[in-house]
Design an enzyme around this catalytic site. Sequence first.
Site, short mmCIF file in Angstrom:
data_model
loop_
_atom_site.label_atom_id
_atom_site.label_comp_id
_atom_site.label_asym_id
_atom_site.label_seq_id
_atom_site.Cartn_x
_atom_site.Cartn_y
_atom_site.Cartn_z
CG HIS A 37 -1.98 1.05 1.21
ND1 HIS A 37 -3.32 0.76 1.06
CD2 HIS A 37 -1.90 2.40 1.32
CE1 HIS A 37 -4.02 1.88 1.08
NE2 HIS A 37 -3.17 2.89 1.24
CG HIS A 39 -1.23 6.48 -2.33
ND1 HIS A 39 -2.37 6.41 -3.10
CD2 HIS A 39 -1.58 6.03 -1.10
CE1 HIS A 39 -3.37 5.94 -2.37
NE2 HIS A 39 -2.91 5.70 -1.14
CG HIS A 217 -7.69 3.72 -0.32
ND1 HIS A 217 -7.09 3.03 -1.35
CD2 HIS A 217 -6.71 4.48 0.25
CE1 HIS A 217 -5.81 3.35 -1.40
NE2 HIS A 217 -5.55 4.22 -0.43
CD GLU A 220 -7.13 6.82 5.55
OE1 GLU A 220 -6.04 7.33 5.89
OE2 GLU A 220 -7.50 6.77 4.35
CG ASP A 298 -1.38 5.87 3.15
OD1 ASP A 298 -1.69 5.67 1.95
OD2 ASP A 298 -2.13 6.48 3.94
CG ASP A 299 0.27 8.96 0.93
OD1 ASP A 299 0.31 8.95 -0.30
OD2 ASP A 299 -0.74 8.64 1.59
#
Length: 350
Positions: A37, A39, A217, A220, A298-299
Amino acid sequence: MWRQAWRRIWGFRRRGRGGVFCEGRHQVKDLAKVELHLHLEGAAPPAFIRGLAKEKKVDIGGIFDEGGNYRFADFWEFLKVYEAATSVLTKPEDYARLTTAVLEESAASGVVYCETFLSPDFCGGRDVGAWREYLHAIREAADRAEAQDGITLRGIITCIRHFGPEKARQTVRCAVETAGDFIVGFGIAGDEKIGKPKDFVWSFDCAREAGLRLTAHAGEWGGPESVREALRDLKVERIGHGVRAIEDLALVDEIAEAGIVLEVCPGSNIALGLYDGWRKHPIGEFYKRGVKFTVSTDDPPFFHTTMAREYEMLNRAFDWDEGVFDGIARASLDAAFCDADTREKVLKRL
């Protein structure tokens, strides 16, 4: 059945106060890792984006703080900063450079296999011909990184939820036209509070018919019901985040029994204020209940984390030992969307 099998795969063993016996916290950060996961644009180092903006004489200084890091106050401001940073990525060559920078960071953190979310919305405006050019540049950079650093990259095309279902139909056409050994999945990201999963059924059905594996997604910023809706309407096999499922333990048990995989990003959840600290993150409860999950960033530069840091912080919070993390990596590889030959190649690196 899934719960018992998953616990056997991971090889969990409990000992001592509230967790698994730890044989050396300093060692887990160096283990080989699998990340599912991530981005691509969200993994862009701030210095890379600042440098690119300077080259192009574009002023996006307002998205950085005094220390040069990305600046945002909440998830919705994060989305705006994310899109502002992405705005300087305007050519396939930019994405080639971005891919190189991101994979260097991942490899340095011990990642040997990574699946990254790619959005034709940002790469050619959802035009199939333009998307092919961007994808070619990304793949060339990924091939070089694999040869140099031993990290394998695969792509999951995502539509952007807050861009709406009509644009998602254009995005999935890009996915279908380039599905294969590199583009292995299709998903959806963006603002969970806009629209419903059922609005995107056509796009997910199209991707499924093309042989792409599916993730979404959910859970969250949307509650447990958002996870139920994604599973019911989109029929995905993985859920991005999914942590809010913990608010409905019946749902957690259903996820465990069905073998659905949660792509958990603890550092992201904590940085955005979903949970007040690592020990309070529901990943520990997911483990106890036999839920299949992976660990990702994630980021990462937005949330000041790396895969090595995720491992270290989970080690400190739950006393999981090296065997547990090795099991997580192998279980993550089992959940990966790549083909069998790629999985076997990566397995040797673990």
